[in-house]
Motif scaffolding. Structure first.
Motif, PDB file in Angstrom:
ATOM      1  N   MET A 118      49.830  20.323  29.481  1.00  0.00           N
ATOM      2  CA  MET A 118      50.801  21.408  29.369  1.00  0.00           C
ATOM      3  C   MET A 118      52.216  20.909  29.676  1.00  0.00           C
ATOM      4  O   MET A 118      53.175  21.218  28.953  1.00  0.00           O
ATOM      5  CB  MET A 118      50.417  22.532  30.326  1.00  0.00           C
ATOM      6  N   LEU A 119      52.356  20.109  30.741  1.00  0.00           N
ATOM      7  CA  LEU A 119      53.685  19.650  31.161  1.00  0.00           C
ATOM      8  C   LEU A 119      54.245  18.588  30.218  1.00  0.00           C
ATOM      9  O   LEU A 119      55.466  18.529  29.988  1.00  0.00           O
ATOM     10  CB  LEU A 119      53.614  19.104  32.590  1.00  0.00           C
ATOM     11  N   SER A 120      53.364  17.737  29.693  1.00  0.00           N
ATOM     12  CA  SER A 120      53.830  16.646  28.836  1.00  0.00           C
ATOM     13  C   SER A 120      53.983  17.059  27.377  1.00  0.00           C
ATOM     14  O   SER A 120      54.699  16.408  26.610  1.00  0.00           O
ATOM     15  CB  SER A 120      52.864  15.461  28.922  1.00  0.00           C
ATOM     16  N   GLY A 121      53.292  18.123  26.998  1.00  0.00           N
ATOM     17  CA  GLY A 121      53.301  18.539  25.598  1.00  0.00           C
ATOM     18  C   GLY A 121      52.297  17.775  24.752  1.00  0.00           C
ATOM     19  O   GLY A 121      52.176  18.012  23.542  1.00  0.00           O
ATOM     20  N   TRP A 122      51.547  16.858  25.358  1.00  0.00           N
ATOM     21  CA  TRP A 122      50.513  16.102  24.635  1.00  0.00           C
ATOM     22  C   TRP A 122      49.208  16.906  24.653  1.00  0.00           C
ATOM     23  O   TRP A 122      48.291  16.636  25.416  1.00  0.00           O
ATOM     24  CB  TRP A 122      50.288  14.737  25.280  1.00  0.00           C
ATOM     25  N   HIS A 123      49.113  17.864  23.776  1.00  0.00           N
ATOM     26  CA  HIS A 123      47.956  18.765  23.788  1.00  0.00           C
ATOM     27  C   HIS A 123      46.664  18.064  23.379  1.00  0.00           C
ATOM     28  O   HIS A 123      45.569  18.581  23.615  1.00  0.00           O
ATOM     29  CB  HIS A 123      48.221  19.966  22.878  1.00  0.00           C
ATOM     30  N   ILE A 124      46.813  16.882  22.774  1.00  0.00           N
ATOM     31  CA  ILE A 124      45.609  16.137  22.400  1.00  0.00           C
ATOM     32  C   ILE A 124      44.821  15.696  23.633  1.00  0.00           C
ATOM     33  O   ILE A 124      43.613  15.399  23.554  1.00  0.00           O
ATOM     34  CB  ILE A 124      45.987  14.906  21.537  1.00  0.00           C
ATOM     35  N   LEU A 125      45.483  15.664  24.794  1.00  0.00           N
ATOM     36  CA  LEU A 125      44.781  15.321  26.029  1.00  0.00           C
ATOM     37  C   LEU A 125      43.669  16.319  26.329  1.00  0.00           C
ATOM     38  O   LEU A 125      42.651  15.967  26.946  1.00  0.00           O
ATOM     39  CB  LEU A 125      45.760  15.286  27.210  1.00  0.00           C
ATOM     40  N   ASP A 126      43.853  17.565  25.899  1.00  0.00           N
ATOM     41  CA  ASP A 126      42.901  18.628  26.231  1.00  0.00           C
ATOM     42  C   ASP A 126      41.493  18.341  25.695  1.00  0.00           C
ATOM     43  O   ASP A 126      40.529  18.325  26.472  1.00  0.00           O
ATOM     44  CB  ASP A 126      43.437  19.966  25.707  1.00  0.00           C
ATOM     45  N   PRO A 127      41.305  18.099  24.375  1.00  0.00           N
ATOM     46  CA  PRO A 127      39.944  17.787  23.903  1.00  0.00           C
ATOM     47  C   PRO A 127      39.418  16.454  24.429  1.00  0.00           C
ATOM     48  O   PRO A 127      38.203  16.282  24.585  1.00  0.00           O
ATOM     49  CB  PRO A 127      40.100  17.766  22.369  1.00  0.00           C
ATOM     50  N   LEU A 128      40.335  15.506  24.723  1.00  0.00           N
ATOM     51  CA  LEU A 128      39.875  14.236  25.284  1.00  0.00           C
ATOM     52  C   LEU A 128      39.303  14.442  26.685  1.00  0.00           C
ATOM     53  O   LEU A 128      38.292  13.831  27.051  1.00  0.00           O
ATOM     54  CB  LEU A 128      41.032  13.237  25.325  1.00  0.00           C
ATOM     55  N   ILE A 129      39.942  15.314  27.452  1.00  0.00           N
ATOM     56  CA  ILE A 129      39.424  15.638  28.788  1.00  0.00           C
ATOM     57  C   ILE A 129      38.061  16.315  28.660  1.00  0.00           C
ATOM     58  O   ILE A 129      37.136  16.047  29.426  1.00  0.00           O
ATOM     59  CB  ILE A 129      40.410  16.555  29.531  1.00  0.00           C
ATOM     60  N   ALA A 130      37.931  17.204  27.673  1.00  0.00           N
ATOM     61  CA  ALA A 130      36.653  17.900  27.455  1.00  0.00           C
ATOM     62  C   ALA A 130      35.540  16.896  27.153  1.00  0.00           C
ATOM     63  O   ALA A 130      34.414  17.017  27.652  1.00  0.00           O
ATOM     64  CB  ALA A 130      36.789  18.901  26.307  1.00  0.00           C
ATOM     65  N   ALA A 131      35.863  15.878  26.339  1.00  0.00           N
ATOM     66  CA  ALA A 131      34.858  14.856  26.011  1.00  0.00           C
ATOM     67  C   ALA A 131      34.466  14.075  27.258  1.00  0.00           C
ATOM     68  O   ALA A 131      33.283  13.749  27.465  1.00  0.00           O
ATOM     69  CB  ALA A 131      35.407  13.922  24.945  1.00  0.00           C
ATOM     70  N   ALA A 132      35.439  13.779  28.116  1.00  0.00           N
ATOM     71  CA  ALA A 132      35.144  13.066  29.366  1.00  0.00           C
ATOM     72  C   ALA A 132      34.248  13.907  30.271  1.00  0.00           C
ATOM     73  O   ALA A 132      33.322  13.393  30.906  1.00  0.00           O
ATOM     74  CB  ALA A 132      36.445  12.719  30.084  1.00  0.00           C
ATOM     75  N   VAL A 133      34.511  15.225  30.303  1.00  0.00           N
ATOM     76  CA  VAL A 133      33.668  16.133  31.082  1.00  0.00           C
ATOM     77  C   VAL A 133      32.237  16.098  30.560  1.00  0.00           C
ATOM     78  O   VAL A 133      31.266  16.046  31.328  1.00  0.00           O
ATOM     79  CB  VAL A 133      34.222  17.575  31.013  1.00  0.00           C
ATOM     80  N   ALA A 134      32.087  16.115  29.240  1.00  0.00           N
ATOM     81  CA  ALA A 134      30.752  16.113  28.630  1.00  0.00           C
ATOM     82  C   ALA A 134      29.971  14.861  29.016  1.00  0.00           C
ATOM     83  O   ALA A 134      28.787  14.934  29.369  1.00  0.00           O
ATOM     84  CB  ALA A 134      30.873  16.210  27.114  1.00  0.00           C
TER      85      ALA A 134
END
Length: 299
Positions: free
Chosen positions: A169-185
């Motif tokens: 959210m702070l960086s504007g790199w929204h692609i981090l969001d699905p990458l974090i989800a994959a790491a959680v999985a």
């Protein structure tokens, strides 16, 4: 141990899991974050496994019958196996969602509110996990301990998700969001594997811990007066029950009545020292004695 108390906390576990998943799902709906979705999906698994744990605890409390003369204690291990399987299913669903988000893109909205709700759910989860593990160990319930350990991992995962979504959210790199989800999985997939392996080991009659086995030897040594030695001490864990068996060597001239008195004394002492234990003793004459190097307990 009060079986009713165990059943009540298992029922409350379902209610807490439902509350947590509702809060986390609201966080996902408000933010649109795939990472928060992954956290909510894992909490849905918590609801399913909490229900399985409740059913297993009720079944394991049933007394022994003609078809199950050793009781139904292992039902709790089956619940833990089910939990491992459900975690694996959740991991696959999260990976599919993350893949879709990477292809189609994701836009984060109201992320601050979503993060705040997720933190609230995590605090609730952390407090409940501590209670489940404490009560599970106290009451020797593998299902409650497994659920508590799963929730601890869930809390750690949620902390990582919150930090990741905040960075996106702070960086504007929204692609981090699905990458974090994959790491959680991947993380919860590893956790599910560990739970399944541990439960399988216990289903295959895993022995008691070295600490408990040492305690058994100490009790035998302290209460086996009149006998010569005890050897071939074996244990197997089945839910909240611990089955213990060993051979007790007595003088060949000792009467059956006298040997029986020693056995009764040992059984009572062990079952008093180790809650939930069930003891079987095989009496042998002195020529069956084994050297101390073999693990025998001299008396």
């Amino acid at each position: 141990m009060d079986e009713a108390r165990l059943a009540r906390i298992a029922a409350a576990n379902i209610a807490v899991a439902l509350a947590v998943v509702a809060i986390k799902y609201m966080a996902y709906v408000l933010s649109g974050s795939v990472a928060l979705f992954s956290d909510a999906l894992e909490s849905i698994v918590n609801v399913m496994t909490a229900a399985a744990a409740f059913a297993a605890i009720r079944l394991s409390a049933k007394p022994a019958d003609s078809d199950h003369p050793f009781g139904h204690h292992k039902a709790e291990f089956l619940a833990a196996m089910f939990e491992g399987a459900m975690i694996a299913v959740a991991a696959v669903l999260i990976l599919l969602k993350a893949r879709t988000a990477l292809i189609q893109g994701v836009r984060l909205e109201h992320s601050a509110t979503g993060i705040a709700l997720n933190i609230l759910a995590s605090v609730l989860n952390a407090a409940w996990a501590w209670l489940l593990i404490q009560r599970g160990k106290l009451w020797r319930s593998p299902a409650l301990v497994a659920d508590g350990q799963h929730l601890v991992t869930d809390v750690i995962t949620s902390a990582g998700v919150v930090i990741g979504v905040a960075l996106a959210m702070l960086s504007g790199w929204h692609i981090l969001d699905p990458l974090i989800a994959a790491a959680v999985a991947l993380n919860i997939l590893w956790m599910g594997y560990q739970i399944a392996v541990q439960s399988m080991s216990r289903l295959l009659d895993q022995a008691a811990s070295p600490e408990i086995e040492q305690r058994i030897r100490e009790v035998i040594e302290a209460n086996g007066g009149g006998a010569l030695e005890a050897h071939d001490i074996r244990t197997r864990q089945a839910g909240r029950a611990l089955f213990i068996e060993f051979h007790l060597v007595v003088p060949g001239s000792m009467s059956v009545d006298a040997a029986h008195v020693i056995c009764d004394r040992l059984e009572l002492a062990i079952e008093k020292a180790i809650d939930g234990s069930e003891v079987v003793i095989h009496v042998e004459p002195e020529h069956k004695a084994k050297p101390e190097e073999s693990g025998a307990v001299p008396l």
